[in-house]
Design an enzyme around this catalytic site. Sequence first.
Site, PDB file in Angstrom:
ATOM      1  N   CYS A 126      -4.988   6.147  -4.640  1.00 37.07           N
ATOM      2  CA  CYS A 126      -4.908   5.214  -5.765  1.00 37.07           C
ATOM      3  C   CYS A 126      -4.941   5.988  -7.090  1.00 37.07           C
ATOM      4  O   CYS A 126      -5.871   6.739  -7.359  1.00 37.07           O
ATOM      5  CB  CYS A 126      -6.077   4.240  -5.698  1.00 37.07           C
ATOM      6  SG  CYS A 126      -6.191   3.215  -7.178  1.00 37.07           S
ATOM      7  N   ASP A 144       0.408   2.982 -11.549  1.00 37.90           N
ATOM      8  CA  ASP A 144       0.038   3.415 -10.210  1.00 37.90           C
ATOM      9  C   ASP A 144       1.326   3.529  -9.415  1.00 37.90           C
ATOM     10  O   ASP A 144       2.324   2.865  -9.714  1.00 37.90           O
ATOM     11  CB  ASP A 144      -0.889   2.401  -9.556  1.00 37.90           C
ATOM     12  CG  ASP A 144      -1.600   2.978  -8.356  1.00 37.90           C
ATOM     13  OD1 ASP A 144      -2.779   3.357  -8.497  1.00 37.90           O
ATOM     14  OD2 ASP A 144      -0.958   3.083  -7.284  1.00 37.90           O
ATOM     15  N   HIS A 183      -3.806  -1.578  -5.824  1.00 42.28           N
ATOM     16  CA  HIS A 183      -4.540  -1.473  -4.567  1.00 42.28           C
ATOM     17  C   HIS A 183      -5.667  -2.494  -4.481  1.00 42.28           C
ATOM     18  O   HIS A 183      -6.380  -2.524  -3.490  1.00 42.28           O
ATOM     19  CB  HIS A 183      -5.129  -0.073  -4.426  1.00 42.28           C
ATOM     20  CG  HIS A 183      -4.099   1.018  -4.409  1.00 42.28           C
ATOM     21  ND1 HIS A 183      -3.568   1.533  -3.264  1.00 42.28           N
ATOM     22  CD2 HIS A 183      -3.484   1.693  -5.428  1.00 42.28           C
ATOM     23  CE1 HIS A 183      -2.684   2.474  -3.558  1.00 42.28           C
ATOM     24  NE2 HIS A 183      -2.612   2.580  -4.877  1.00 42.28           N
ATOM     25  N   SER A 217      -1.198  14.557  -6.585  1.00 40.50           N
ATOM     26  CA  SER A 217      -2.401  13.930  -6.018  1.00 40.50           C
ATOM     27  C   SER A 217      -3.201  14.849  -5.114  1.00 40.50           C
ATOM     28  O   SER A 217      -4.298  14.468  -4.685  1.00 40.50           O
ATOM     29  CB  SER A 217      -2.004  12.688  -5.226  1.00 40.50           C
ATOM     30  OG  SER A 217      -1.281  11.805  -6.064  1.00 40.50           O
TER      31      SER A 217
END
Lengths: 619, 376
Positions: A384, A365, A371, A326
């Site tokens: 997210c 996710d 989320h 991420s």
Amino acid sequence: MAANLRIKDHWAEQRLFLGRLILSALLICALSGLVIARLVQLQLIDYDHYSAQSQGNRIRVQPVPPTRGLIFDRHGRVLAENVPSYQLELVPEQVPDLDATLSGLAEIGLLDPVDIAELKELIASHRSFDSIAIRQRLDDEAVARFAVNRPRFPGVEIRARLARNYPYGPAFAHAVGYVGGISAAEKRELDEAEYAGTAVIGKVAVEASYERLLHGKVGHAEVLVNARGRIMDRLGGEASRPGEDLVLSLDVETQLAAWQGLAGRRGAVVAIDPNTGEILAFVSAPSYDSNAFSSGMTRREFRRLQEDPDRPLFNRALRGTYPPGSTIKPLLGLAALDSIGLRPDDTVYCGGYYQLPGKSHRYRDWKPGGHGPVDLHRAIAESCDVYFYDLARQLGIERIASYLKMFGLGSRTGIDLGGEKSGLVPTPEWKRAAFRRREDQVWYPGETVITGIGQGYLLATPLQLAEATATIAARGKRYRPSMLRGVRDPVSGDIEYLGPEPLDEVAVTEPEHWDRIISAMHAVLQSQIGTARAVGYDAPFTMAGKSGTAQVFSVAQDEEYESEDIAERMRDHALFVAFAPLERPAIAVAVVVENGESGSRTAAPIARRVIETYLGTGP
Amino acid sequence: MTTLLNGSRPPRLTATARLLGRLHLDGMLLAGILAIMALGLLVLYSAVGQSEALVLRQAIRLLVALAAMLLVAQLPPAWYRRLAPWLYLAGLLLLALVLYTGDIGKGARRWLDIGLRFQPSEIMKLALPMMLAWLLHERPLPPSFGTILLCLALTLLPVAMIALQPDLGTAILITLAGAAVIFLAGIGAAYLFSAIGVALVSLPALWYFVMHDYQKSRVLTLLDPDRDPLGAGYHIIQSKIAIGSGGLFGKGWLNGSQAQLEFLPERSTDFIFAVIGEEFGLLGALSVLLIYLLIVSRGLFIAATAQDTFSRLLAGSISLTFFFYVFVNTAMVIGLLPVVGVPLPLISAGGTSMVTLLTGFGILMSIQTHRKLLAR
């Protein structure tokens, strides 16, 4: 012209010629006799005289090796120095019984009995009048022990030499490197005259990159030696010029903070000054003691290092390639703002998984329940995945690749260290070339989707991640990462600084794009919703960052992820990138902890500790 | 029985002799050359500190030079006679070029770089005797005064250009090559003695006007090596110690302390004879000399049996020049002549001069193997 009218008389001419040949032969005999007489005079009559001269005092030109340059950190603290050390040297032709001598030395504890076979090989490879170091770095006690037993060992001597010493040992080993014996391959590359009398050469990292500066210039001394090569008198010569001292951009405290943060872990930390590209910390763990190399380690010790499953010799910061996870989400957000007109307020509903239109595969996710509705700010702050799966689909792989490459991913940063890896930014074109089987050469839409969260084929080194983070901190300005800050004249002490080397900027259409991305990264650490708020909320300065967790082990569909069941080496890698302070960024950091499981819990505290130490606000 | 009956047939040749004949090689000359080369590689291995790479490089040079010899031996001598004036002109042109544009190596302008670097003075080593032999070929011998003057002019022109580079050693050797041709052509005793007289008288002029300081110091050093033991005298002192301490049998291969401890300078090039003297003693040095003398004798024999003036003069000059090389080098190493940069032929490490030498031997072989059967 009367002469030319004479008729050529071949018989007379040949007789004349033969006469001349006989004269020539006589001349040859006379001259040869002269040479032979002289040889007889030198080698028989005056033999005793010349033999005595050959045995007696003689003049010999000896190389005077230069002193290797010192290496300092940015505040002048010594990272590599030369310390006098005693070593045991042996001249084979002066040793009456080699086996007895070596085993005798082992008896009084000056040699390790297991090294003897190797030493004999070493001695056999030298000429019989060479002085060969058989044991380096003797302590005072060992010197005393040898002195007592000296009469037992003719041909063995204690010599004072300069040995390379690294005060910080393992903490700086992967940044500073070490020196070691000159290999046969290296010998072919270098100017042998310049290395006459020098036994070591820089092997890796800064010691290798700046070998030419560090080495200096060889000098020579004319000495009077006796028949055994012992120096009787010094006659003159030319002094050597010491190598240049190097001032690195590393900061000892920051480096040690990173080193301690990684204690007991496998991983890497790279910290960069975003305003110059100067490397502030460069740590790879586990590491090794660079002093062991410069004091001549045995083959067994070296093999132990090589075969260690934690690979201490592997420079993870420079050569370890990891899926960035991420940590690349801010880069994708910027790409979308800049190129496809993404509006920051647009929301995507996250229900815990993502599906491509018409496909059944679920891209999960990290948060099982999802989320809810997220915009760009929340998507980065909460990390997210669904938002970025969709964003990646909208951008397409070509555009993603071109933006990642602008930030330096997929190619070497050009740091002044050898052996850097380039990582990988995948594209359909790359896939066609990289795979042999036709069905593997196809680029699947799903591969674009997972690139959105930094998974799949995407690979980056910790150095590249730090450089990309520094680029965000500097709002697009880029500099070549560098270890060398300046060169110090060893005689005058004057330092000449090199200055930053700018690279191609990352240019965006609207400067506000940077603000949005940086503010979202700020929220990661210092807001109610951020994934790393536990690390950032009490910091006495503003900081921005992004966590990342990279899968090592793929979890099958609908299977529960239970880390306890997975062997330690199958756990996810933990990553964190950060910079601070927001107002005037002074440091950008990338942290990778192998199998550290959670970027925000494992890697982020290390990043904070490094930043804190550098900004001088730490405990 | 058939051989006995057929008396005019030459004796049956062995397979080796047939092969040599077909390749236009002279067996005795080749045997001497190969023997010296083999010995040379052995000595070189010791002189360069047992570096296989350097010996291998020298072996490759030797092979290249041998190939040049083989090539040159294929053409009959008449070809070389026709080629002689053109080669001489080309040599002069290249020498002129060197003086203007040549590369400087070790303080002298000797090298020419046209694709590969070489010294044009090497060409002159063969081109000059060829030119003189060509000139004398058509004229009645002994040569007239005018012819002698022409020969002198043709010799001094390239010699002066080489001396200007400055390369005194090569200039002297080329002078000797020219002088050998003139001498063999049979100039009268009166000319001969007056030439020697002129040379002796002009020596002081040479000393004061032509020779460089370093050249003078080499001559002075020869007379008194101890006047500068660390500078100019160093070579000669160390070389004499090396040879003298070798004694009758030598210190043994790879065991010469002067050579192995690096006291002896230039031990793989100009001073390699000292390594022979130190490691193989008087017996070794004499053996090497003997092989050289055998090569020279064979060369003189080829000259004696050659069939025309050009071949005779050229073969004689090549053989004598080869002896001069050996003599000048060994005499320098044992302290009889001043230090001039002349390598020991076929043994010293180095490329260009090796090719020139073997080209010369190739011409000798061409002369020997292209003889027509004449009715006597």
